[in-house]
Design a protein around this motif. Structure first.
Motif, PDB file in Angstrom:
ATOM      1  N   MET A 159      51.931 -61.236  15.024  1.00 40.19           N
ATOM      2  CA  MET A 159      49.985 -61.985  14.288  1.00 40.19           C
ATOM      3  C   MET A 159      49.255 -60.509  13.944  1.00 40.19           C
ATOM      4  N   ASN A 160      48.722 -61.803  12.833  1.00 41.57           N
ATOM      5  CA  ASN A 160      47.733 -60.574  12.105  1.00 41.57           C
ATOM      6  C   ASN A 160      46.525 -59.940  12.033  1.00 41.57           C
ATOM      7  N   ILE A 161      46.090 -58.694  12.934  1.00 37.55           N
ATOM      8  CA  ILE A 161      44.863 -59.070  13.128  1.00 37.55           C
ATOM      9  C   ILE A 161      44.113 -58.259  12.352  1.00 37.55           C
ATOM     10  N   GLY A 162      44.676 -57.735  11.002  1.00 41.17           N
ATOM     11  CA  GLY A 162      44.644 -56.319   9.699  1.00 41.17           C
ATOM     12  C   GLY A 162      43.571 -57.409   9.269  1.00 41.17           C
ATOM     13  N   GLY A 163      43.597 -58.329   8.963  1.00 42.64           N
ATOM     14  CA  GLY A 163      43.344 -58.608   8.005  1.00 42.64           C
ATOM     15  C   GLY A 163      44.136 -59.206   6.679  1.00 42.64           C
ATOM     16  N   GLN A 164      44.642 -58.653   6.057  1.00 45.95           N
ATOM     17  CA  GLN A 164      45.226 -57.915   5.368  1.00 45.95           C
ATOM     18  C   GLN A 164      47.229 -59.084   5.617  1.00 45.95           C
TER      19      GLN A 164
END
Length: 180
Positions: A159-164
């Motif tokens: 899951m991408n939680i960093g925005g990039q």
């Protein structure tokens, strides 16, 4: 020099071969379509230090295939890193094998080099007591090779939680899958 099947020498890389290994890794990164600016600015020095440290601990090993016609230029590579992260270090033997740096120069693809090198990696992992091999497949073609070799998809998710875009997302985008 002795060439397996008359065409290729498969050699176990040593610490002195790390620059060759890292050069092949650069080609792998380029082939995946992941842009250079996605990586850390100190990527080269970080990889050199990490690989050197892992070789000294005997936690990493690569196999290189050389074409007898190219005067020492490698045709393909595959490696294994012993990883001791959570939760795997809680189970016997306390680590797993992370298959890394599987790359074949374009002009040598389709000759079975990746499979031969993966077999060397598998055998070294077994010698080290590894119970499981894992990897990230950077392309659909590579995935077919890995599945034919015996790898299977697992239950891991991300899951991408960093925005990039993450590394996995960049690889998926380069392969036209899982577009956000």
């Amino acid at each position: 020099m002795k060439f397996e099947n008359g065409d290729f020498l498969i050699k176990t890389a040593e610490e002195k071969d790390i620059p060759v290994v890292l050069n092949m890794r650069k080609k792998l990164f380029s082939d995946t379509g992941v842009p250079r600016d996605a990586f850390r600015d100190d990527l080269d020095s970080t990889l050199l230090q990490d690989y050197t440290d892992a070789y000294k601990r005997k936690d990493m090993l690569h196999f290189l295939a050389y074409d007898r016609e190219t005067d020492g230029q490698p045709a393909a590579i595959a490696g294994l890193l012993l990883k001791r992260d959570f939760p795997y270090y809680l189970f016997k033997p306390g680590y797993y094998g992370w298959v890394i740096d599987v790359y074949t120069e374009p002009e040598y693809r389709g000759r079975g080099l990746a499979t031969r090198l993966l077999e060397k990696v598998r055998l070294w992992g077994q010698e080290k007591g590894v119970a499981e091999l894992k990897l990230i497949s950077a392309s659909q073609n590579a995935r077919k090779i890995y599945e034919k070799f015996g790898f299977r998809p697992t239950s891991e998710m991300s899951m991408n939680i960093g925005g990039q875009n993450t590394y996995n997302e960049l690889i998926d985008l380069a392969n036209g899958i899982n577009k956000p």
